[in-house]
Scaffold this active site. Structure first.
Site, PDB file in Angstrom:
ATOM      1  CG  HIS A  96      -3.696   6.893  14.608  1.00 39.07           C
ATOM      2  ND1 HIS A  96      -4.021   7.148  13.302  1.00 39.07           N
ATOM      3  CD2 HIS A  96      -3.829   8.097  15.258  1.00 39.07           C
ATOM      4  CE1 HIS A  96      -4.346   8.428  13.152  1.00 39.07           C
ATOM      5  NE2 HIS A  96      -4.227   9.011  14.336  1.00 39.07           N
ATOM      6  NE  ARG A 152      -5.145  11.998  10.033  1.00 44.89           N
ATOM      7  CZ  ARG A 152      -5.443  12.295  11.282  1.00 44.89           C
ATOM      8  NH1 ARG A 152      -4.483  12.285  12.205  1.00 44.89           N
ATOM      9  NH2 ARG A 152      -6.676  12.611  11.623  1.00 44.89           N
ATOM     10  CD  GLU A 172      -2.825   5.194  10.800  1.00 44.64           C
ATOM     11  OE1 GLU A 172      -3.979   5.365  11.272  1.00 44.64           O
ATOM     12  OE2 GLU A 172      -1.895   5.995  10.991  1.00 44.64           O
TER      13      GLU A 172
END
Length: 330
Positions: free
Chosen positions: A285, A237, A266
């Site tokens: 991601h 993360r 993000e």
């Protein structure tokens, strides 16, 4: 009474059909915000929720008095207040296992791309800069035989370590809360304190979950411990890393390169320098983003939620205490 489900992530027609056989489904395929009135109304009547990416706050939980179970289509569950869910007796389910190998593929792709400067040199060709035989200015770093340090040795960490040890003859170091004797026997992996791992590894790969203990686990001090020429990979993360310290380490040359699939914010902020650094491979991601794996993750979430709402233990349960309190209540 037919129980009601709120679904806010795209599901296949067959998955929706399976849910609708047993439940009433309010489906929000393109939900942009939890403030949408129709979503709020559906949530207030919901017994189950299935989706990913939307923070489910305690305030939202207060508007859903009948809620029994939440199934996230992800392995991570940092968007969910586990303690608040458990206090309310609401089961939280996730989807480990089904994304392990795909996410490990992404992690190792970042190792390869960062070491061999794949993106940078592909752009070199696209710009028309390849006018003569390449020289040292375009050389990369070997991967085979180099030491791979895993910070976190869960399912995904172990899968990446197997790729390194068995496919590329890489010595494996790992830092983990508990020892992994089976992996030590299988791969020759050696457990290290994190500081020692940082000092010894050529590649440092982070796969720990995000928690209060792991937030900003890697910062300026840790980057300073890494050997010159080290390459840093993060598929955990974004908030596990102090991003400002990472940028400084890359710009100063303390780190040779980085491969990143996750970021503090993000989507990545437009003014972030990270995607503009030539020694960074940045991905949006995509760890589990294949057709096959995302379908399998959604199916696992459907199965988890169906079992939970039928009074059976889900396949993947995050908060065992909520299940225990539910069983004792009956």
């Amino acid at each position: 009474m037919t129980k009601r489900i709120v679904a806010y992530r795209r599901l296949s027609d067959s998955q929706l059909e399976a849910l609708r056989r047993d439940f009433h489904v309010d489906y929000f395929a393109d939900l942009a915000s939890s403030d949408e009135p129709a979503f709020c109304e559906a949530l207030s009547q919901a017994h189950g929720v299935i989706g990913a990416g939307l923070p489910l706050t305690p305030a939202l939980l207060d508007t859903a008095p009948q809620l029994e179970a939440v199934a996230t289509i992800s392995v991570g569950y940092d968007n969910y207040p586990v303690e608040a869910l458990t206090e309310r007796g609401i089961l939280l389910c996730n989807t480990p296992d089904v994304l392990t190998e795909t996410t490990a593929d992404t992690g190792f792709a970042l190792i390869m791309a960062s070491a061999r400067r794949v993106v940078e040199l592909a752009d070199f060709i696209k710009r028309g800069d390849w006018q003569a035989s390449i020289g040292e200015a375009q050389f990369g770093s070997d991967v085979h035989g180099k030491t791979l340090g895993m910070i976190g040795m869960g399912r995904i960490g172990a899968a990446i370590a197997r790729r390194g040890a068995l496919g590329f003859n890489m010595p494996i170091l790992y830092s983990n809360a508990s020892p992994k004797p089976q992996l030590e026997a299988e791969l020759g992996a050696r457990r290290r304190e994190m500081d020692d791992l940082l000092a010894e590894a050529d590649f440092v790969c982070v796969t720990v979950p995000l928690s209060t203990e792991t937030e900003k686990l890697i910062g300026a001090r840790e980057f300073g411990l890494m050997k010159p020429g080290a390459i840093f990979i993060n598929i955990a993360r974004g908030k596990v890393v102090d991003e400002a310290a990472l940028i400084e380490a890359l710009q100063s040359g303390q780190l040779h390169a980085a491969g990143l699939d996750v970021f503090e914010q993000e989507p990545l902020a437009a003014d972030s320098p990270l995607p503009h650094l030539t020694n960074v491979v940045a991905l949006p991601h995509i760890g589990s983003a294949t057709h096959e794996t995302r379908t399998a993750m959604a199916q696992r979430a459907v199965d988890n939620l169906t079992l939970a709402l039928k009074g059976e233990r889900p396949i993947n349960l995050v908060n065992d205490a909520a299940w225990a309190s539910r069983r004792s209540a009956h």
